[in-house]
Structures are given as C-alpha cells and as structure tokens.
Design a protein around this motif. Structure first.
Motif, short mmCIF file in Angstrom:
data_model
loop_
_atom_site.label_atom_id
_atom_site.label_comp_id
_atom_site.label_asym_id
_atom_site.label_seq_id
_atom_site.Cartn_x
_atom_site.Cartn_y
_atom_site.Cartn_z
N LYS A 120 -3.38 -4.37 -4.87
CA LYS A 120 -4.48 -5.29 -5.15
C LYS A 120 -4.60 -6.33 -4.04
O LYS A 120 -5.69 -6.62 -3.55
CB LYS A 120 -4.25 -5.99 -6.49
CG LYS A 120 -5.37 -6.98 -6.87
CD LYS A 120 -5.09 -7.62 -8.22
CE LYS A 120 -6.19 -8.62 -8.58
NZ LYS A 120 -5.92 -9.27 -9.88
N TRP B 199 -10.00 0.52 0.81
CA TRP B 199 -11.34 0.63 0.23
C TRP B 199 -12.36 0.59 1.34
O TRP B 199 -12.17 -0.01 2.37
CB TRP B 199 -11.57 -0.57 -0.70
CG TRP B 199 -10.69 -0.58 -1.90
CD1 TRP B 199 -9.99 0.48 -2.42
CD2 TRP B 199 -10.41 -1.68 -2.76
NE1 TRP B 199 -9.30 0.10 -3.53
CE2 TRP B 199 -9.53 -1.22 -3.77
CE3 TRP B 199 -10.80 -3.01 -2.78
CZ2 TRP B 199 -9.05 -2.06 -4.78
CZ3 TRP B 199 -10.31 -3.83 -3.79
CH2 TRP B 199 -9.46 -3.36 -4.76
N THR C 85 -6.70 -8.17 6.47
CA THR C 85 -6.16 -8.71 5.22
C THR C 85 -4.77 -9.25 5.47
O THR C 85 -3.96 -8.61 6.14
CB THR C 85 -6.10 -7.60 4.15
OG1 THR C 85 -7.40 -7.09 3.92
CG2 THR C 85 -5.54 -8.15 2.83
N LYS D 170 -5.96 -4.60 -1.00
CA LYS D 170 -7.24 -3.90 -1.22
C LYS D 170 -7.14 -2.41 -0.88
O LYS D 170 -8.00 -1.84 -0.20
CB LYS D 170 -8.37 -4.56 -0.41
CG LYS D 170 -8.62 -6.03 -0.79
CD LYS D 170 -9.76 -6.60 0.01
CE LYS D 170 -10.13 -8.00 -0.46
NZ LYS D 170 -9.06 -8.99 -0.31
N GLU D 171 -6.09 -1.77 -1.38
CA GLU D 171 -5.94 -0.33 -1.21
C GLU D 171 -6.17 0.36 -2.55
O GLU D 171 -5.85 -0.19 -3.59
CB GLU D 171 -4.54 0.01 -0.66
CG GLU D 171 -4.37 -0.39 0.79
CD GLU D 171 -3.18 0.27 1.43
OE1 GLU D 171 -3.36 0.91 2.47
OE2 GLU D 171 -2.06 0.13 0.91
N ASP D 172 -6.71 1.58 -2.50
CA ASP D 172 -7.04 2.29 -3.72
C ASP D 172 -5.88 3.17 -4.17
O ASP D 172 -4.79 3.12 -3.63
CB ASP D 172 -8.33 3.10 -3.56
CG ASP D 172 -8.22 4.15 -2.46
OD1 ASP D 172 -7.09 4.56 -2.12
OD2 ASP D 172 -9.26 4.56 -1.94
#
Length: 211
Positions: A200, A211, A103, A203-205
């Motif tokens: 966001k 994720w 990413t 893409k981390e929770d």
C-alpha cells in the motif's frame, strides 16, 4: 496544487520506488542495469548516503536509502535525471522515462526496516520472475547471504559490493546473522500483514508490479 513536502532530517531512512511511465521498461538490457548501479555509486560519492538493500526489476526499482547531510530529493533527482538521459540516448527514446514522482516511505522503526528489506529481496519471486531470491541477478540479496564470487556476472557483484551496506540489517540478528536473515526472508512464517502494508505504501498491486 503544491506537492506535499517530504519529511527529511539527517539520518532519515526511506523505502524508495520509482516506476516506468505507463509501466514501460526502464531496464531493457544488461548494460542498463550496470549503468544505473554505476550512476547511484557516482551520486553517492558526491552526496554521501547509505543503501541498505536494492532490487532492480524490469519496469521499476526498490531500495532502502539512509540519507546523511543531503536531502533525499537532491539525491534522487540526480540519480534519476542522469539515468533517464542516458537511457533515452542509448535506446533512441524521447519523453518521460518515469511515471511521475518517485515513491518514498519514511522508515522510523526497526520492524518496518527489516520488513522493507525482505519485501525488496522477494520482489522478483513474488512477481514470478524467479523461484528463489538468490536466483535473481539484479538484487543485493546474495551480498547478505552468500559468497558473491559465485555469481555468474562478476561486474554486478562488484557494483553491489561497492554500493550496499549490509551491516545495519545483519546487526538485527545475533548468532550467524547471514543464515538468520536468509531464514527471515525465505522461511515459511507468514508476513502477509506487513507485505500488504508495504504494498500500500509503495502503490504496488497484487502482482507486485507498480500500478
């Protein structure tokens, strides 16, 4: 479907993250961390670029990288492919080490640049791995705010010193920049909105794990 081409130009800065396949570890022991940093330095000598901050977690890593004359994909391909080959050889693994493509979020303003650095250095704290960012060994944070000679593992310190350029981050703070950066990272002022935006993008929770 063809992949969307990443925006690139000389001097482009990115927040980059790559994670292990199925969230598996990409760093199993101390030697893995050392070899990964050494590999980044080796690629940096071949394809000059700057690292403004970095943190190696267990199953992923973050860094802010500024390119020069070589596209990001060429730099990342070399770093990731050589490390994966060595990792699989050392640990007798086969198959993909990483979960798909890395990413990368293009950084185009100073506020996001600083927030990305803060986010990276707080990653192990938010993941509840350590109490404070200075407690985490495999991060560039100590280089920004303290004397790196104090770290127990001098080898990591030397590699971080060779790899990370603190000048651009610290130049954003006028008086006593080390202390001001420490307060920016560790202070009680809320950065929730900025953290959510970066989460966001990366893409981390909510556990600050991929994720």
């Amino acid at each position: 479907m063809a992949r969307k081409k990443r925006v690139w130009y000389p001097g482009a800065i990115y927040h980059v993250m790559s994670r292990g396949n199925r969230r598996m570890e990409i760093f199993k022991d101390h030697m893995d961390y050392l070899y990964f940093l050494e590999q980044i330095i080796s690629v940096k000598e071949r394809f000059p670029f700057k690292i403004h901050s970095v943190c190696l977690m267990t199953n992923h890593f973050h860094m802010v990288i500024e390119t020069e004359k070589v596209e990001l994909w060429k730099i990342m391909q070399k770093i990731l492919s050589v490390y994966a080959e060595e990792y699989n050889h050392r640990h007798h693994y086969t198959g993909h080490l990483y979960e798909g493509r890395y990413t990368a979020c293009l950084i185009e303003d100073e506020t996001y640049f600083l927030e990305a650095s803060r986010y990276i250095h707080l990653n192990p704290v938010k993941a509840k791995m350590v109490r404070g960012p200075l407690d985490y060994e495999y991060s560039s944070y100590k280089l920004f705010v303290s004397d790196y000679d104090e770290t127990p593992e001098r080898k990591i310190s030397l590699l971080m010193e060779r790899l990370v350029d603190t000048n651009r981050v610290l130049s954003c703070f006028k008086n006593n920049p080390r202390e001001q950066y420490r307060m920016f990272v560790e202070g009680k002022i809320s950065h929730t909105e900025q953290e959510m935006l970066i989460q966001k993008d990366m893409k981390e929770d909510d556990m600050w794990l991929p994720w």
